[in-house]
Scaffold this active site. Structure first.
Site, PDB file in Angstrom:
ATOM      1  N   GLU A   5       1.015  -1.640   0.294  1.00  0.00           N
ATOM      2  CA  GLU A   5      -0.123   0.352   0.218  1.00  0.00           C
ATOM      3  C   GLU A   5       0.535   1.659   0.460  1.00  0.00           C
ATOM      4  O   GLU A   5       1.998   1.279   0.533  1.00  0.00           O
ATOM      5  CB  GLU A   5      -0.753  -0.027   1.121  1.00  0.00           C
ATOM      6  CG  GLU A   5      -2.420  -1.352   0.883  1.00  0.00           C
ATOM      7  CD  GLU A   5      -2.136  -1.292   2.367  1.00  0.00           C
ATOM      8  OE1 GLU A   5      -4.152  -1.314   1.876  1.00  0.00           O
ATOM      9  OE2 GLU A   5      -2.694  -0.856   3.338  1.00  0.00           O
ATOM     10  N   CYS A   7       3.401   8.265   1.123  1.00  0.00           N
ATOM     11  CA  CYS A   7       4.637   6.892   2.061  1.00  0.00           C
ATOM     12  C   CYS A   7       4.695   5.807   1.060  1.00  0.00           C
ATOM     13  O   CYS A   7       3.715   5.472   0.760  1.00  0.00           O
ATOM     14  CB  CYS A   7       3.211   7.571   3.479  1.00  0.00           C
ATOM     15  SG  CYS A   7       4.171   5.767   4.546  1.00  0.00           S
ATOM     16  N   CYS A  60       6.736  -7.352   6.517  1.00  0.00           N
ATOM     17  CA  CYS A  60       7.531  -7.032   7.194  1.00  0.00           C
ATOM     18  C   CYS A  60       7.906  -7.973   8.688  1.00  0.00           C
ATOM     19  O   CYS A  60       7.114  -8.674   9.122  1.00  0.00           O
ATOM     20  CB  CYS A  60       7.323  -5.488   8.510  1.00  0.00           C
ATOM     21  SG  CYS A  60       9.212  -5.048   9.190  1.00  0.00           S
ATOM     22  N   CYS A  96       7.007  -5.554  15.631  1.00  0.00           N
ATOM     23  CA  CYS A  96       6.274  -4.508  16.534  1.00  0.00           C
ATOM     24  C   CYS A  96       4.668  -4.950  17.194  1.00  0.00           C
ATOM     25  O   CYS A  96       4.058  -4.896  16.304  1.00  0.00           O
ATOM     26  CB  CYS A  96       6.318  -3.010  16.262  1.00  0.00           C
ATOM     27  SG  CYS A  96       7.994  -2.478  15.400  1.00  0.00           S
ATOM     28  N   CYS A 124       1.426  -2.601  15.497  1.00  0.00           N
ATOM     29  CA  CYS A 124       1.439  -2.521  14.340  1.00  0.00           C
ATOM     30  C   CYS A 124       0.928  -3.464  13.534  1.00  0.00           C
ATOM     31  O   CYS A 124       1.144  -4.571  13.428  1.00  0.00           O
ATOM     32  CB  CYS A 124       2.703  -2.360  13.447  1.00  0.00           C
ATOM     33  SG  CYS A 124       3.305  -1.779  11.001  1.00  0.00           S
ATOM     34  N   CYS A 170      -0.504   5.081  10.302  1.00  0.00           N
ATOM     35  CA  CYS A 170       0.664   5.217  10.713  1.00  0.00           C
ATOM     36  C   CYS A 170       0.373   3.606  11.298  1.00  0.00           C
ATOM     37  O   CYS A 170      -0.989   3.510  12.459  1.00  0.00           O
ATOM     38  CB  CYS A 170       0.942   5.721  11.967  1.00  0.00           C
ATOM     39  SG  CYS A 170       1.354   6.798  11.477  1.00  0.00           S
TER      40      CYS A 170
END
Ligand code: SAH
Length: 372
Positions: free
Chosen positions: A102, A115, A122, A126, A129, A351
Site C-alpha cells: 500500500e 508514504c 515486515c 512490532c 503495528c 500509521c
C-alpha cells in the site's frame, strides 16, 4: 547462449523503469545506442512519465520501434484506490508476481507527502503495528519502490515533473517494511527519485524511518543525505524489547549513539523521534521526562503519534489529556513535540494500519471505493 534458445522459458522484456542512470547508460550502450539516447530516455521516463515508447517524439521512429520490441516501460498496477474524507488517498499496488503493498498520499496545506513501502509485509513484528501481522514478506526491488512514486504521480496528474505547485512534494519511507533491511534497493530507488532531471524530489524532502537498524544508519546519512526518523516508542529497554523486538539486538543506548553520530544532523536538520501513544503502556509524565533526558545532545524533534487501532490490536490509544501532558513536558524541554493528527483512518491508511494480504477490512461508510 543464444537469444532464441527455445528450450528456455521466455524471459520477460527488461523494464527500463527503475533503472538508475548508470544502469540505463550501460543498457543503452549494450543496445548499440549513442550515449545521449540514455539521457533522452531518462528524461522521458522520469521527467515526462512516458508509458509508451511511441510518445518519445524526439527519438527516430525506427529507434522507438526497436526499443519497444526489446524493452518494457512498466509500472506496477494499481488494483484498488481509496480516498478518505480528509483527502488522504491510498493505493493498493500490485507487482508482476502478484504481491501487493500500500502507498498513501497525505495532502496538507503546505505540502503533500507520499508514504512509500519498502517491503511486502515486515519481519520486525512490532506489537502495535498491523503490518507485522502479515505473513508474507519480501523485499521490494528499486523499480517497485520508484514505481509507487510514479503511479502516485499518474493518479495526481503530475507529469512532467512540476517545478513548483506540486501535490507530491515530500516522500516518507514509512509504509510497509523496514527500509534498512532492504538498504541497497531503497538507496538505488532514492538516487533515482532525487535526480534533478527526473522525479526531482530533493533529499531534504525525503525522510527514511527506521525501527533502529543501528549498523545501517550512518550510511543513510553519508550516502543519501536524507532526513532520518527513528521509531523509538519506549524509553527503557525492558519496554522497548517488548514493543519493538528489534531492540533486543540494538538496544536504546546503541540506537541513540547512532543518532548522535548521524552524518549531517544539525539544529537545522533534526532527527525525528516517533513515539506512539499507548494508553497505560508508555504515556506517563515520568516517561516523557526520561525521553527528554535520553535525547540530550541530539538535534531532535519528537512526533507523538496517537495509536491507530486495527482489528484485534492489543492496545488502546492514550487519552487526550495524557497525550497533551506528555507533549507539554517534551515541549518545555525545548523540543518540538507535535501530536500527529491521524490521517486516513477511515480507509486504514494511518500509521501502522497498512496491510496488503487478502483479508480485507470492511469498507467504512465514510470512504468511497473505486475498483479500477
Ligand atoms: N519499519 C520502519 C518504517 C515504518 S514507519 C519503522 O519502524 O520506522 C511506520 C511508523 O508508524 C513507525 O513509526 C511505526 O512505529 C508507526 N506505527 C506502527 N503501528 C502504528 C499504530 N498502530 N499506530 C500509530 N503508529 C504506528
Amino acid at each position: 547462449m543464444s537469444d532464441d534458445d527455445s528450450s528456455a522459458a521466455p524471459r520477460p522484456a527488461p523494464n527500463l523503469v527503475g533503472m538508475g542512470r548508470a544502469e540505463l547508460a550501460a543498457e543503452m550502450a549494450g543496445f548499440g545506442a549513442e550515449a545521449f539516447r540514455a539521457r533522452q530516455l531518462w528524461h522521458w521516463i522520469y521527467h515526462r512519465g512516458a508509458t509508451d515508447f511511441a510518445d518519445m517524439t524526439n527519438l527516430a521512429k525506427g529507434f522507438r520501434e526497436r526499443l519497444a520490441a526489446r524493452y518494457q516501460l512498466a509500472r506496477p498496477e494499481v488494483t484498488r484506490a481509496l480516498a478518505s474524507i480528509d483527502g488522504t488517498r491510498k493505493w493498493l499496488v500490485r507487482f508482476a508476481d502478484g504481491q501487493e503493498v500500500e502507498t498513501v498520499h497525505i495532502p496538507e496545506s503546505d505540502r503533500g507527502t507520499l508514504c512509500v513501502s519498502s517491503q511486502v509485509g515486515c519481519t520486525l513484528n512490532c506489537t502495535f503495528c498491523h503490518t507485522g501481522t502479515q505473513r508474507l514478506v519480501r523485499n521490494l526491488g528499486a523499480a517497485e519502490i520508484v514505481g509507487q512514486i510514479m503511479v502516485a504521480r499518474d493518479a495526481l496528474g503530475e507529469w512532467p515533473s512540476p517545478p513548483e505547485g506540486r501535490q507530491l512534494t515530500n516522500i516518507v519511507l514509512m509504509g510497509m517494511g523496514e527500509p534498512l533491511y532492504n538498504y541497497d534497493n531503497v538507496a538505488a530507488a532514492m538516487k533515482i527519485v532525487m535526480d534533478p532531471e527526473g522525479l526531482a524530489v530533493s533529499r531534504r524532502k525525503i525522510t527514511l524511518s527506521t525501527a533502529g537498524v543501528v549498523p545501517m544508519m550512518a550510511r543513510v546519512g553519508a550516502e543519501l543525505g536524507v532526513n532520518l526518523a527513528v521509531s523509538l516508542h519506549a524509553v527503557t529497554d525492558e519496554l522497548r524489547d517488548e514493543l519493538v523486538p528489534l531492540n533486543r539486538k540494538y538496544p536504546v543506548r546503541a540506537l541513540l549513539d547512532a543518532c548522535r553520530a548521524y552524518p549531517g544532523s544539525s539544529n537545522a536538520r533534526r532527527i525525528t523521534f516517533e513515539y506512539v501513544m499507548l494508553k497505560g503502556i508508555n504515556d506517563s509524565p515520568a516517561e516523557a521526562k526520561e525521553l527528554v533526558r535520553l535525547l540530550r545532545g541530539i538535534p531532535a524533534k519528537v512526533n507523538l503519534i496517537p495509536f491507530n487501532p486495527w482489528p484485534g490490536a492489543p492496545y488502546e490509544c492514550s487519552g487526550e489529556a495524557a497525550i497533551a501532558a506528555f507533549s507539554d513536558i517534551v515541549f518545555a524541554a525545548g523540543y518540538s513535540a507535535p501530536v500527529r493528527t491521524p490521517r486516513g483512518r477511515d480507509i486504514s491508511a494511518a500509521c501502522g494500519q497498512l496491510k496488503s494480504d487478502s483479508v480485507r477490512e470492511r469498507r467504512s461508510a465514510s470512504a468511497y471505493y473505486v475498483r479500477l
